[in-house]
Structure formats: structure tokens, C-alpha cells
Design a protein around this motif. Structure first.
Motif, PDB file in Angstrom:
ATOM      1  N   PHE A 121       0.808  -1.219   0.000  1.00 28.15           N
ATOM      2  CA  PHE A 121       0.000   0.000   0.000  1.00 28.15           C
ATOM      3  C   PHE A 121       0.842   1.271   0.000  1.00 28.15           C
ATOM      4  O   PHE A 121       0.499   2.244  -0.670  1.00 28.15           O
ATOM      5  N   VAL A 122       1.943   1.284   0.733  1.00 29.87           N
ATOM      6  CA  VAL A 122       2.786   2.483   0.744  1.00 29.87           C
ATOM      7  C   VAL A 122       3.483   2.657  -0.608  1.00 29.87           C
ATOM      8  O   VAL A 122       3.579   3.774  -1.126  1.00 29.87           O
ATOM      9  N   PRO A 169      -8.719  13.509  -7.330  1.00 30.16           N
ATOM     10  CA  PRO A 169      -9.048  12.111  -7.005  1.00 30.16           C
ATOM     11  C   PRO A 169      -7.803  11.236  -6.824  1.00 30.16           C
ATOM     12  O   PRO A 169      -7.777  10.365  -5.953  1.00 30.16           O
ATOM     13  N   ALA A 170      -6.782  11.477  -7.618  1.00 24.57           N
ATOM     14  CA  ALA A 170      -5.547  10.698  -7.469  1.00 24.57           C
ATOM     15  C   ALA A 170      -4.869  11.024  -6.146  1.00 24.57           C
ATOM     16  O   ALA A 170      -4.325  10.133  -5.483  1.00 24.57           O
ATOM     17  N   TRP A 171      -4.898  12.285  -5.744  1.00 22.34           N
ATOM     18  CA  TRP A 171      -4.304  12.662  -4.463  1.00 22.34           C
ATOM     19  C   TRP A 171      -5.060  12.004  -3.308  1.00 22.34           C
ATOM     20  O   TRP A 171      -4.450  11.489  -2.376  1.00 22.34           O
ATOM     21  N   VAL A 172      -6.388  12.012  -3.371  1.00 28.29           N
ATOM     22  CA  VAL A 172      -7.202  11.397  -2.317  1.00 28.29           C
ATOM     23  C   VAL A 172      -6.932   9.891  -2.251  1.00 28.29           C
ATOM     24  O   VAL A 172      -6.774   9.324  -1.164  1.00 28.29           O
ATOM     25  N   ALA A 173      -6.858   9.243  -3.406  1.00 30.13           N
ATOM     26  CA  ALA A 173      -6.568   7.805  -3.431  1.00 30.13           C
ATOM     27  C   ALA A 173      -5.179   7.527  -2.862  1.00 30.13           C
ATOM     28  O   ALA A 173      -4.989   6.567  -2.102  1.00 30.13           O
ATOM     29  N   SER A 174      -4.216   8.367  -3.194  1.00 35.56           N
ATOM     30  CA  SER A 174      -2.866   8.200  -2.672  1.00 35.56           C
ATOM     31  C   SER A 174      -2.843   8.359  -1.153  1.00 35.56           C
ATOM     32  O   SER A 174      -2.186   7.587  -0.445  1.00 35.56           O
ATOM     33  N   ALA A 175      -3.570   9.340  -0.641  1.00 33.89           N
ATOM     34  CA  ALA A 175      -3.638   9.549   0.813  1.00 33.89           C
ATOM     35  C   ALA A 175      -4.316   8.368   1.505  1.00 33.89           C
ATOM     36  O   ALA A 175      -3.882   7.927   2.574  1.00 33.89           O
ATOM     37  N   ALA A 176      -5.373   7.837   0.896  1.00 38.08           N
ATOM     38  CA  ALA A 176      -6.070   6.691   1.483  1.00 38.08           C
ATOM     39  C   ALA A 176      -5.168   5.455   1.505  1.00 38.08           C
ATOM     40  O   ALA A 176      -5.121   4.723   2.502  1.00 38.08           O
ATOM     41  N   LEU A 177      -4.439   5.223   0.421  1.00 32.89           N
ATOM     42  CA  LEU A 177      -3.511   4.088   0.376  1.00 32.89           C
ATOM     43  C   LEU A 177      -2.409   4.240   1.419  1.00 32.89           C
ATOM     44  O   LEU A 177      -2.013   3.267   2.072  1.00 32.89           O
TER      45      LEU A 177
END
Length: 111
Positions: free
Chosen positions: A13-14, A39-47
Motif C-alpha cells: 500500500f505504501v 481524485p488521485a491525491w485522495v486515493a494516494s492519501a487513502a492508500l
């Protein structure tokens, strides 16, 4: 040797988060994929958050995690430092991205 699933999940995940963040930043510098930046930033933060939580689960006694933070050479400390550094860079990037003219591109360097 037994599989340490929390460490596998942490690494997956990291690394996924860092790869997505790097790709998104690279696209932003070229002015591409403007609609997918947030959306890519939010997905990256969630991952990154999921990977950060997975770190705690590979400890038999996770409440003792602060004992490991006292030693900079311990693996758990290095994992934590990597997560914090990526999070700080991502937040700084988000702030810079939101301040751009269209709110979705990397800021231009001014001479």
C-alpha cells in the motif's frame, strides 16, 4: 518462515501510494490529467493511511510501538519516518496544487 501479512500489506500500500503520487505529480508538471489530480491525491492519501495502519498489526504487542521509536535504526521507526515524509510532501503538494491558477496543475517556477 511464516508470512508477515501486515508487512506485505504495508509495503504494497505504501509503494502503491508513492507510485500513484509520483505519477500524478509527473502528469501535473506536464499539464496533463487536470481532472484526475484531486481524485488521485485522495486515493494516494487513502492508500498511505491503510499502509500506515498495517504497520501496527505486525507487532505482537502494538501498544509497545513507542519503545521502537526510541531507536532510529529500528525497522518500525524507519517505516514511520517514511510514512510521515510522504504525508508531508503530499500535503505540501496539495496546498501548492490548490493555489495554482486552475486548481489542478503544479505551480510554475517563477524566475
Amino acid at each position: 518462515m511464516e508470512l508477515q501479512w501486515p508487512l506485505i500489506l504495508f509495503t504494497t500500500f505504501v509503494a502503491w501510494s508513492a507510485g500513484l503520487f509520483g505519477t500524478q505529480a509527473l502528469l501535473a508538471t506536464g499539464g496533463h490529467a487536470k481532472r484526475s489530480q484531486l481524485p488521485a491525491w485522495v486515493a494516494s492519501a487513502a492508500l498511505l493511511a491503510v499502509g500506515g495502519v498495517a504497520v501496527f498489526f505486525h507487532l505482537e504487542h502494538w501498544e509497545r510501538i513507542f519503545n521502537g521509536f526510541g531507536h532510529l535504526t529500528s525497522g518500525i521507526t524507519q517505516e514511520f519516518v517514511a510514512i510521515v515524509v510522504l504525508a508531508v510532501v503530499a500535503v505540501a503538494y496539495l496546498a501548492a496544487m490548490r493555489r495554482s491558477d486552475d486548481g489542478a496543475t503544479a505551480p510554475k517556477w517563477k524566475p
